[in-house]
Design a protein around this motif. Sequence first.
Motif, PDB file in Angstrom:
ATOM      1  N   ASP A 123       0.755  -1.308   0.031  1.00 19.42           N
ATOM      2  CA  ASP A 123      -0.133  -0.153   0.146  1.00 19.42           C
ATOM      3  C   ASP A 123       0.757   1.430  -0.095  1.00 19.42           C
ATOM      4  N   ALA A 124       1.707   1.403   0.802  1.00 16.13           N
ATOM      5  CA  ALA A 124       2.759   2.444   1.108  1.00 16.13           C
ATOM      6  C   ALA A 124       3.387   2.706  -0.332  1.00 16.13           C
ATOM      7  N   LEU A 125       3.864   1.622  -0.914  1.00 14.94           N
ATOM      8  CA  LEU A 125       4.669   1.588  -2.384  1.00 14.94           C
ATOM      9  C   LEU A 125       3.453   2.168  -3.323  1.00 14.94           C
ATOM     10  N   SER A 126       2.619   1.773  -3.492  1.00 19.34           N
ATOM     11  CA  SER A 126       1.530   2.177  -4.347  1.00 19.34           C
ATOM     12  C   SER A 126       1.335   3.658  -4.132  1.00 19.34           C
ATOM     13  N   GLN A 127       1.271   4.134  -3.038  1.00 21.62           N
ATOM     14  CA  GLN A 127       1.038   5.652  -2.732  1.00 21.62           C
ATOM     15  C   GLN A 127       2.163   6.344  -2.866  1.00 21.62           C
ATOM     16  N   GLY A 128       3.249   5.906  -2.987  1.00 25.13           N
ATOM     17  CA  GLY A 128       4.618   6.628  -2.944  1.00 25.13           C
ATOM     18  C   GLY A 128       5.306   7.184  -1.953  1.00 25.13           C
ATOM     19  N   ARG A 129       5.005   6.433  -0.643  1.00 28.02           N
ATOM     20  CA  ARG A 129       5.398   6.686   0.554  1.00 28.02           C
ATOM     21  C   ARG A 129       6.609   6.053   0.875  1.00 28.02           C
ATOM     22  N   GLN A 185      -1.705  -8.734  -4.082  1.00 27.35           N
ATOM     23  CA  GLN A 185      -1.144  -7.352  -4.288  1.00 27.35           C
ATOM     24  C   GLN A 185      -0.639  -7.084  -5.449  1.00 27.35           C
ATOM     25  N   LYS A 186      -0.118  -8.270  -5.994  1.00 27.88           N
ATOM     26  CA  LYS A 186       0.515  -7.884  -7.320  1.00 27.88           C
ATOM     27  C   LYS A 186      -0.434  -7.866  -8.531  1.00 27.88           C
ATOM     28  N   GLN A 187      -1.484  -8.328  -8.378  1.00 32.93           N
ATOM     29  CA  GLN A 187      -2.733  -8.345  -9.193  1.00 32.93           C
ATOM     30  C   GLN A 187      -3.259  -6.993  -9.103  1.00 32.93           C
ATOM     31  N   GLU A 216      -0.707  -5.388 -11.976  1.00 35.05           N
ATOM     32  CA  GLU A 216      -1.452  -5.640 -13.141  1.00 35.05           C
ATOM     33  C   GLU A 216      -2.754  -4.535 -13.541  1.00 35.05           C
ATOM     34  N   ASP A 217      -3.584  -4.230 -12.227  1.00 40.98           N
ATOM     35  CA  ASP A 217      -4.836  -3.375 -12.297  1.00 40.98           C
ATOM     36  C   ASP A 217      -4.552  -2.097 -12.504  1.00 40.98           C
ATOM     37  N   LYS A 218      -3.982  -1.536 -11.220  1.00 39.07           N
ATOM     38  CA  LYS A 218      -3.896  -0.319 -10.948  1.00 39.07           C
ATOM     39  C   LYS A 218      -2.561   0.331 -11.815  1.00 39.07           C
ATOM     40  N   LYS A 219      -1.544  -0.526 -11.842  1.00 34.86           N
ATOM     41  CA  LYS A 219      -0.203  -0.099 -12.338  1.00 34.86           C
ATOM     42  C   LYS A 219       0.351   1.019 -11.708  1.00 34.86           C
ATOM     43  N   THR A 220       0.362   0.941 -10.204  1.00 31.94           N
ATOM     44  CA  THR A 220       0.863   2.039  -9.564  1.00 31.94           C
ATOM     45  C   THR A 220       2.137   1.558  -9.007  1.00 31.94           C
ATOM     46  N   ILE A 221       2.443   0.140  -9.083  1.00 33.55           N
ATOM     47  CA  ILE A 221       3.958  -0.468  -8.806  1.00 33.55           C
ATOM     48  C   ILE A 221       4.446  -1.213  -9.995  1.00 33.55           C
ATOM     49  N   ALA A 222       5.527  -1.188 -10.113  1.00 32.73           N
ATOM     50  CA  ALA A 222       6.086  -1.725 -11.238  1.00 32.73           C
ATOM     51  C   ALA A 222       7.192  -2.992 -10.596  1.00 32.73           C
TER      52      ALA A 222
END
Length: 317
Positions: free
Chosen positions: A82-88, A101-103, A107-113
């Motif tokens: 969650d923190a990684l997705s939000q940029g924290r 979490q990966k999905q 895959e879905d939100k594409k906020t994490i690479a």
Amino acid sequence: MRRRTTLTAAVAVLALTTGCGAADMTRQASPFAGVRDAKTVTLSVQSWVGSLANVAVAQYLLEHELGHRVDIVQIDEVPAWDALSQGRVDAILEDWGHPEQKQRYVEDKKTIAPGGDLGVTGHIGWFVPTYFAEKHPDIKDWKNLNKYADRFRTAESGGKGQLMDGSPAYLTHDKALVKNLELDFKVVFAGSEAALLTQIKQFAKEEKPFLTYWNTPHWLFEKVPMTEVKLPPYKEGCDADAAKVACAYPHTPLQKYLNADFARSGGKAAAFLKKFTWTTEDQNEVALMIADQKLTPAEAARKWVEGHESTWKAWLS
């Protein structure tokens, strides 16, 4: 409003707290963070020493070779996503496999690479001390565990054998395994890797039998030889339903993940973290210096860097 400490202090926190309990979003700043206008990279660290070893070496090189400020965040495995997705945080350097979490985020939100392989293959399993396995070789098959259940009883486990675990926040199916395999054992949580490690060492010192959740790779095997108890073979999807798990844990190539924006615009720091790949032996070498030889993470990282220039130079090219 966030308290800042050095990574050295973070080690004390990891050793003394209950590890993967409630998420700690406290940022712990680099002791080399005085460079004006230095770009900040924030790394997530979990409560086991292998994760700390990764972060210590990455921090050392980001600071000393690339001139970045590095902040460290101690946080549980799932909240770290969650923190990684939000940029924290900008990067997780050791993920043991969280498909949901990966999905959701990759895959879905594409906020994490994806950040690529760490280079280390992780495996969770049940282990007994080798001195017990040598005397009772059939203990290596889970089907014979009930035969020895009374040898593993403790005050905490009551009339059942004790299966020692770290924290319920870790990736563990042990309660379901005990139930579904109809084992006369009780899962007893120590609270953290550090607490479980202390228990293992104490049992080993007294040469008492114990059955414990543990993982490879880990430096502890050099100090306390342990033998794995073979559970029913792992098959793809056998752990999909957490309540019905009746199979072994998989062997998992550990992965790195980056915040998607950081992966695109993080420049040399992001490129370095993607290339950061080392061996089980490398990680264990640093982990052993921290946990057993009592070096600070910075000292252990510096010592490893000084002896492995040919390895880390490739991460900066």
